[in-house]
Design an enzyme around this catalytic site. Structure first.
Site, short mmCIF file in Angstrom:
data_model
loop_
_atom_site.label_atom_id
_atom_site.label_comp_id
_atom_site.label_asym_id
_atom_site.label_seq_id
_atom_site.Cartn_x
_atom_site.Cartn_y
_atom_site.Cartn_z
N THR A 15 -8.57 9.37 36.59
CA THR A 15 -8.44 10.80 36.88
C THR A 15 -9.76 11.53 36.64
O THR A 15 -10.53 11.13 35.78
CB THR A 15 -7.36 11.37 35.93
N ARG A 44 7.20 10.21 41.09
CA ARG A 44 6.67 10.44 39.73
C ARG A 44 5.45 11.37 39.75
O ARG A 44 4.54 11.23 40.55
CB ARG A 44 6.29 9.08 39.13
N VAL A 45 5.46 12.33 38.86
CA VAL A 45 4.32 13.22 38.69
C VAL A 45 3.92 13.17 37.22
O VAL A 45 4.79 13.22 36.34
CB VAL A 45 4.67 14.67 39.10
N ASP A 74 0.86 14.32 34.06
CA ASP A 74 0.46 15.54 33.35
C ASP A 74 -0.54 16.40 34.11
O ASP A 74 -0.62 17.61 33.89
CB ASP A 74 -0.16 15.16 32.00
N THR A 109 -6.88 13.15 30.56
CA THR A 109 -6.63 11.94 31.34
C THR A 109 -5.95 10.92 30.45
O THR A 109 -6.26 10.84 29.26
CB THR A 109 -7.93 11.35 31.93
N GLY A 110 -5.04 10.17 31.01
CA GLY A 110 -4.37 9.15 30.20
C GLY A 110 -2.94 8.95 30.65
O GLY A 110 -2.58 9.28 31.79
N THR A 111 -2.12 8.40 29.76
CA THR A 111 -0.73 8.13 30.08
C THR A 111 0.03 9.45 30.16
O THR A 111 0.46 10.01 29.14
CB THR A 111 -0.12 7.22 28.99
N GLY A 112 0.19 9.93 31.38
CA GLY A 112 0.62 11.30 31.62
C GLY A 112 1.90 11.71 30.93
O GLY A 112 2.03 12.86 30.47
N1 ASP Z 1 -2.92 11.32 33.56
C1 ASP Z 1 -2.76 10.78 34.89
C2 ASP Z 1 -1.30 10.68 35.20
O1 ASP Z 1 -0.54 10.32 34.34
C3 ASP Z 1 -3.36 9.44 35.06
C4 ASP Z 1 -4.78 9.32 34.64
O2 ASP Z 1 -5.28 10.08 33.81
O3 ASP Z 1 -5.45 8.43 35.17
O4 ASP Z 1 -0.95 10.89 36.34
#
Ligand code: ASP
Length: 316
Positions: free
Chosen positions: A186, A214-215, A217, A237-240
């Site tokens: 991201t 799925r959406v 964060d 960014t990360g596990t949304g």
């Molecule tokens: N945070 C983003 C999501 O969960 C993914 C990412 O940061 O790469 O959609």
């Protein structure tokens, strides 16, 4: 505080995850570095000319959306159905106005669409075909979905599907599976302009192999994106899912505004909350004084900063 003498700052990220310098081939390392520098310079050009933090955030993010290297725009990952479903959000720290789009498949630059939602509609979030129709009416660039095809991303999807099948066959739960991807690519930016206004923006393709609409964060105001002049501008960014559950971006802003935490401490507190529920990732945060943090609880995070003198610093 419109005195036009504020320091200018732009901080960007290009995703956090299992990023290891020794594993990145030198050309890829250069490529990432180059695009991040271009992104910082694009945003800086806006700020140094007296432009707004919102316009700087858009300029910086568009550069990364147009690159196949990051999981946003051109480089977006594939969903289970083999589509690229993009999310983005932007927020103005002076007015608390915000705009977001989710699950769009034909918008070249979702961050521009998020901005159009913020400035040209009465709404905050538009999804799917409705968002695309709106963006089209606003004159934004519509592309054929094949624009987003990338062989590397396609291979990642095939691997993820195979992994999922193996897990199913062996009755493993999701947690026991290897990570969804090596990194969360991201992209995001936070900026401070000469007028002392903050802005934040984030853009993503979400997670490889996501399904059921799925959406994450990224487009959720307060989760992946938030900006308030009274505290900080944040992009995550990360596990949304875990960033949504901890209201990560708003949580960071609240640590600063209500508890008086320094920016880096606020980021660390929130990342610890995310880790405590099994999440990982990183965030960038910036306040009106130009103090900022680029924190992550993964091995690495593509990140960069540019100050008044216009020299782009990047790291990962
Ligand atoms: N945070 C983003 C999501 O969960 C993914 C990412 O940061 O790469 O959609």
């Amino acid at each position: 505080m419109a005195d036009n003498t504020h320091p200018i700052r732009l901080i960007i990220h290009g995703g956090a995850g299992d990023i290891r310098r020794e594993r990145l081939k030198t050309e890829r390392e250069h490529a990432f570095t180059e695009v991040m520098k271009q992104s910082l310079q694009a945003g800086y050009a806006v700020l140094v000319a007296g432009g707004s933090s919102i316009d700087a955030v858009i300029a910086a993010i568009v550069v990364m959306e147009d690159s196949p290297l990051f999981n946003a725009g051109k480089g977006a990952v594939f969903s289970h159905e083999g589509r690229n479903e993009l999310d983005a959000a932007i927020m103005d720290g002076a007015s608390l106005r915000a705009g977001a789009v989710a699950g769009v498949t034909t918008l070249r630059n979702p961050i521009r669409a998020a901005h159009a939602v913020m400035t040209q509609s009465r709404h905050v979030m538009l999804i799917g075909q409705g968002a695309e129709a709106f963006a089209g009416e606003q004159g934004l660039e519509i592309v054929d979905p094949v624009y987003f095809f990338d062989q590397h991303r396609w291979n990642q999807l095939q691997k993820a599907i195979t992994r999922e099948q193996i897990a199913l066959d062996h009755d493993m739960d999701d947690e026991a599976q290897p990570a969804n991807d090596e990194k969360h690519g991201t992209v995001g930016a936070v900026a401070l302009d000469r007028q002392g206004n903050l802005a934040a923006g984030t853009s993503t393709g979400g997670l490889t192999n996501k399904r059921y609409g799925r959406v994450g964060d990224t487009p959720v105001i307060g989760a992946g994106t938030y900006a308030d002049n009274r505290s900080v501008a944040v992009s995550a960014t990360g596990t949304g899912e875990m960033f949504i559950r901890t209201a990560a971006a708003f949580n960071t802003a609240s640590q600063v505004r209500l508890l008086g935490k320094p920016v880096a401490d606020a980021a660390d507190i929130v990342l610890a909350e995310i880790a405590a529920i099994g999440g990982e990732g990183g965030l960038i945060a910036l306040n009106e004084q130009g103090e900022y943090a680029m924190r992550f609880n993964t091995r690495g995070m593509f990140r960069g900063v540019i100050y008044d003198e216009g020299i782009a610093h990047v790291d990962f």
